[in-house]
Each structure stands twice: as C-alpha cells, then as structure tokens.
Write a protein that holds these residues in place. Structure first.
Motif, PDB file in Angstrom:
ATOM      1  N   LEU A   1       0.812  -1.225   0.000  1.00  0.00           N
ATOM      2  CA  LEU A   1       0.000   0.000   0.000  1.00  0.00           C
ATOM      3  C   LEU A   1       0.846   1.276   0.000  1.00  0.00           C
ATOM      4  CD1 LEU A   1      -2.819  -1.052   2.497  1.00  0.00           C
ATOM      5  CD2 LEU A   1      -2.981  -0.827   0.008  1.00  0.00           C
ATOM      6  N   GLY A   2       2.155   1.114  -0.012  1.00  0.00           N
ATOM      7  CA  GLY A   2       3.031   2.273  -0.086  1.00  0.00           C
ATOM      8  C   GLY A   2       3.611   2.713   1.236  1.00  0.00           C
ATOM      9  N   GLY A   3       3.385   1.944   2.269  1.00  0.00           N
ATOM     10  CA  GLY A   3       3.961   2.248   3.566  1.00  0.00           C
ATOM     11  C   GLY A   3       3.062   3.087   4.447  1.00  0.00           C
ATOM     12  N   ALA A   4       3.582   3.409   5.609  1.00  0.00           N
ATOM     13  CA  ALA A   4       2.805   4.118   6.630  1.00  0.00           C
ATOM     14  C   ALA A   4       2.576   5.588   6.301  1.00  0.00           C
ATOM     15  CB  ALA A   4       3.510   4.005   7.982  1.00  0.00           C
ATOM     16  N   HIS A   5       3.255   6.100   5.312  1.00  0.00           N
ATOM     17  CA  HIS A   5       3.094   7.510   4.969  1.00  0.00           C
ATOM     18  C   HIS A   5       1.958   7.762   3.973  1.00  0.00           C
ATOM     19  CE1 HIS A   5       5.822   5.927   1.905  1.00  0.00           C
ATOM     20  NE2 HIS A   5       5.333   6.855   1.118  1.00  0.00           N
ATOM     21  N   THR A   6       1.327   6.695   3.471  1.00  0.00           N
ATOM     22  CA  THR A   6       0.190   6.862   2.563  1.00  0.00           C
ATOM     23  C   THR A   6      -1.112   6.778   3.355  1.00  0.00           C
ATOM     24  OG1 THR A   6      -0.037   4.489   2.105  1.00  0.00           O
ATOM     25  CG2 THR A   6       1.492   5.743   0.695  1.00  0.00           C
ATOM     26  N   ALA A   7      -2.173   7.306   2.775  1.00  0.00           N
ATOM     27  CA  ALA A   7      -3.480   7.282   3.448  1.00  0.00           C
ATOM     28  C   ALA A   7      -3.937   5.849   3.715  1.00  0.00           C
ATOM     29  CB  ALA A   7      -4.517   8.030   2.623  1.00  0.00           C
ATOM     30  N   MET A   8      -3.810   4.974   2.717  1.00  0.00           N
ATOM     31  CA  MET A   8      -4.251   3.583   2.907  1.00  0.00           C
ATOM     32  C   MET A   8      -3.358   2.852   3.904  1.00  0.00           C
ATOM     33  SD  MET A   8      -5.795   2.287  -0.734  1.00  0.00           S
ATOM     34  CE  MET A   8      -4.302   2.425  -1.654  1.00  0.00           C
ATOM     35  N   GLY A   9      -2.070   3.154   3.892  1.00  0.00           N
ATOM     36  CA  GLY A   9      -1.155   2.550   4.855  1.00  0.00           C
ATOM     37  C   GLY A   9      -1.455   2.978   6.279  1.00  0.00           C
ATOM     38  N   ARG A  10      -1.738   4.265   6.457  1.00  0.00           N
ATOM     39  CA  ARG A  10      -2.090   4.753   7.800  1.00  0.00           C
ATOM     40  C   ARG A  10      -3.379   4.108   8.292  1.00  0.00           C
ATOM     41  NH1 ARG A  10      -0.253   9.550   5.520  1.00  0.00           N
ATOM     42  NH2 ARG A  10      -2.386  10.230   5.055  1.00  0.00           N
ATOM     43  N   GLU A  11      -4.334   3.947   7.386  1.00  0.00           N
ATOM     44  CA  GLU A  11      -5.601   3.309   7.774  1.00  0.00           C
ATOM     45  C   GLU A  11      -5.368   1.851   8.165  1.00  0.00           C
ATOM     46  OE1 GLU A  11      -9.704   3.145   8.592  1.00  0.00           O
ATOM     47  OE2 GLU A  11      -8.335   4.822   8.344  1.00  0.00           O
ATOM     48  N   LEU A  12      -4.539   1.143   7.416  1.00  0.00           N
ATOM     49  CA  LEU A  12      -4.226  -0.243   7.765  1.00  0.00           C
ATOM     50  C   LEU A  12      -3.558  -0.310   9.130  1.00  0.00           C
ATOM     51  CD1 LEU A  12      -4.156  -3.246   7.105  1.00  0.00           C
ATOM     52  CD2 LEU A  12      -1.992  -2.840   5.891  1.00  0.00           C
ATOM     53  N   LEU A  13      -2.618   0.578   9.393  1.00  0.00           N
ATOM     54  CA  LEU A  13      -1.964   0.600  10.709  1.00  0.00           C
ATOM     55  C   LEU A  13      -2.968   0.870  11.823  1.00  0.00           C
ATOM     56  CD1 LEU A  13       1.399   2.461  10.062  1.00  0.00           C
ATOM     57  CD2 LEU A  13       1.064   0.070  10.680  1.00  0.00           C
ATOM     58  N   LYS A  14      -3.859   1.804  11.579  1.00  0.00           N
ATOM     59  CA  LYS A  14      -4.882   2.124  12.581  1.00  0.00           C
ATOM     60  C   LYS A  14      -5.766   0.912  12.859  1.00  0.00           C
ATOM     61  CE  LYS A  14      -9.028   4.751  12.672  1.00  0.00           C
ATOM     62  NZ  LYS A  14      -9.857   5.617  11.870  1.00  0.00           N
ATOM     63  N   LEU A  15      -6.205   0.244  11.794  1.00  0.00           N
ATOM     64  CA  LEU A  15      -7.086  -0.911  11.954  1.00  0.00           C
ATOM     65  C   LEU A  15      -6.353  -2.108  12.572  1.00  0.00           C
ATOM     66  CD1 LEU A  15      -9.059  -0.733   8.595  1.00  0.00           C
ATOM     67  CD2 LEU A  15      -9.845  -0.027  10.874  1.00  0.00           C
ATOM     68  N   SER A  16      -5.070  -2.223  12.314  1.00  0.00           N
ATOM     69  CA  SER A  16      -4.324  -3.364  12.857  1.00  0.00           C
ATOM     70  C   SER A  16      -3.971  -3.180  14.329  1.00  0.00           C
ATOM     71  CB  SER A  16      -3.059  -3.619  12.039  1.00  0.00           C
ATOM     72  OG  SER A  16      -2.168  -2.546  12.145  1.00  0.00           O
ATOM     73  N   GLY A  17      -4.164  -1.971  14.854  1.00  0.00           N
ATOM     74  CA  GLY A  17      -3.846  -1.708  16.253  1.00  0.00           C
ATOM     75  C   GLY A  17      -4.597  -2.614  17.218  1.00  0.00           C
ATOM     76  N   ASP A  18      -5.905  -2.790  16.999  1.00  0.00           N
ATOM     77  CA  ASP A  18      -6.692  -3.666  17.872  1.00  0.00           C
ATOM     78  C   ASP A  18      -6.200  -5.107  17.797  1.00  0.00           C
ATOM     79  OD1 ASP A  18      -8.274  -1.624  18.819  1.00  0.00           O
ATOM     80  OD2 ASP A  18      -9.880  -1.971  17.364  1.00  0.00           O
ATOM     81  N   PHE A  19      -5.770  -5.520  16.615  1.00  0.00           N
ATOM     82  CA  PHE A  19      -5.267  -6.877  16.463  1.00  0.00           C
ATOM     83  C   PHE A  19      -3.959  -7.057  17.238  1.00  0.00           C
ATOM     84  CE2 PHE A  19      -2.382  -9.832  14.397  1.00  0.00           C
ATOM     85  CZ  PHE A  19      -3.117 -11.002  14.505  1.00  0.00           C
ATOM     86  N   THR A  20      -3.040  -6.128  17.074  1.00  0.00           N
ATOM     87  CA  THR A  20      -1.733  -6.280  17.722  1.00  0.00           C
ATOM     88  C   THR A  20      -1.818  -6.130  19.240  1.00  0.00           C
ATOM     89  OG1 THR A  20      -1.190  -3.962  17.328  1.00  0.00           O
ATOM     90  CG2 THR A  20      -0.419  -5.544  15.702  1.00  0.00           C
ATOM     91  N   GLN A  21      -2.846  -5.429  19.723  1.00  0.00           N
ATOM     92  CA  GLN A  21      -3.012  -5.266  21.168  1.00  0.00           C
ATOM     93  C   GLN A  21      -3.860  -6.368  21.804  1.00  0.00           C
ATOM     94  OE1 GLN A  21      -4.470  -1.304  21.727  1.00  0.00           O
ATOM     95  NE2 GLN A  21      -2.559  -0.371  21.080  1.00  0.00           N
ATOM     96  N   ALA A  22      -4.440  -7.225  20.995  1.00  0.00           N
ATOM     97  CA  ALA A  22      -5.285  -8.297  21.528  1.00  0.00           C
ATOM     98  C   ALA A  22      -4.465  -9.219  22.427  1.00  0.00           C
ATOM     99  CB  ALA A  22      -5.903  -9.101  20.384  1.00  0.00           C
ATOM    100  N   GLN A  23      -5.078  -9.603  23.527  1.00  0.00           N
ATOM    101  CA  GLN A  23      -4.428 -10.493  24.483  1.00  0.00           C
ATOM    102  C   GLN A  23      -5.024 -11.894  24.462  1.00  0.00           C
ATOM    103  OE1 GLN A  23      -1.758  -9.464  26.486  1.00  0.00           O
ATOM    104  NE2 GLN A  23      -1.871  -7.704  25.109  1.00  0.00           N
ATOM    105  N   THR A  24      -6.186 -12.023  23.823  1.00  0.00           N
ATOM    106  CA  THR A  24      -6.864 -13.322  23.749  1.00  0.00           C
ATOM    107  C   THR A  24      -7.406 -13.517  22.334  1.00  0.00           C
ATOM    108  OG1 THR A  24      -9.045 -12.457  24.327  1.00  0.00           O
ATOM    109  CG2 THR A  24      -7.607 -13.136  26.163  1.00  0.00           C
ATOM    110  N   LEU A  25      -7.768 -14.759  22.040  1.00  0.00           N
ATOM    111  CA  LEU A  25      -8.373 -15.047  20.742  1.00  0.00           C
ATOM    112  C   LEU A  25      -9.714 -14.340  20.594  1.00  0.00           C
ATOM    113  CD1 LEU A  25      -7.533 -18.843  20.494  1.00  0.00           C
ATOM    114  CD2 LEU A  25      -6.457 -16.969  19.239  1.00  0.00           C
ATOM    115  N   GLU A  26     -10.433 -14.199  21.686  1.00  0.00           N
ATOM    116  CA  GLU A  26     -11.731 -13.528  21.653  1.00  0.00           C
ATOM    117  C   GLU A  26     -11.578 -12.055  21.293  1.00  0.00           C
ATOM    118  OE1 GLU A  26     -10.741 -15.517  24.266  1.00  0.00           O
ATOM    119  OE2 GLU A  26     -11.913 -17.231  23.583  1.00  0.00           O
TER     120      GLU A  26
END
Length: 109
Positions: free
Chosen positions: A67-92
């Motif tokens: 997507l062009g990295g974290a400096h692109t709009a789509m890259g920033r959105e992907l990083l934002k959306l992946s935050g909940d995934f990377t912070q998850a502590q359980t499968l739920e």
C-alpha cells in the motif's frame, strides 16, 4: 476463526504479489502454504496465540508495503485498523479485529 485468519492472509498476499494481468493468488497457491486454514486451525488447537499473531503480522507488513507504507493514506488506515489486532491479548479479542482487517483488505485489493 480459521477462515477469517486465512482470508486476512490471502488478501494481504494478494496485495503484495498479484499484478495486473498476472495470475491471481488462490488459497491453494504455494504463497499460502504457511497461511492456510488448516495451519491456523492447528495453531488455534494448540492455543499458540503468539504464533498466530506473528503469522498475521507478517502478512499485514506485506500489505502495508504494497500500500506504499505508513506515509500513505491507505497505509495509515491499515496501521490504525491493525492496532486492535496487535493489542489483543486473547483469541476472543483478536476475532473482531480480524473481521475489520479482512473487510478493509478485501476493499483495497
């Protein structure tokens, strides 16, 4: 959940490896060998949360690069959306984040 994990991996790898006019990546493609549903099912059955997170994070990093990295709009959105995934502590906690990522990756491919 295995299907959602596989779909996130598939859509990520499609962003990275598919080219216009090229062959599409399918679930049985060699690029998917470590990211197939049965591989994720095995990790889920073992309760190997860290391995699952690592596999998906690898795919998300490839998608971010495509997507062009974290400096692109789509890259920033992907990083934002992946935050909940990377912070998850359980499968739920992981599952809703995966559904969000799956929807986003499907839309941008």
């Amino acid at each position: 959940m295995e299907l959602t994990l596989e779909a996130v991996a598939l859509f990520s790898l499609k962003l990275m490896h598919e080219t216009d006019g090229g062959s599409p990546i399918l679930r049985d493609d060699p690029a998917m060998s470590d990211y197939q549903r049965d591989v994720f099912a095995f990790e889920l059955n073992k309760g190997n949360f860290d391995a699952i997170q690592l596999k998906v994070e690898r795919c998300l990093n490839l998608a971010l690069e495509a997507l062009g990295g974290a400096h692109t709009a789509m890259g920033r959105e992907l990083l934002k959306l992946s935050g909940d995934f990377t912070q998850a502590q359980t499968l739920e906690q992981m599952h809703p984040a995966l559904l969000t990522l799956k929807g986003y990756l499907k839309e941008v491919q």
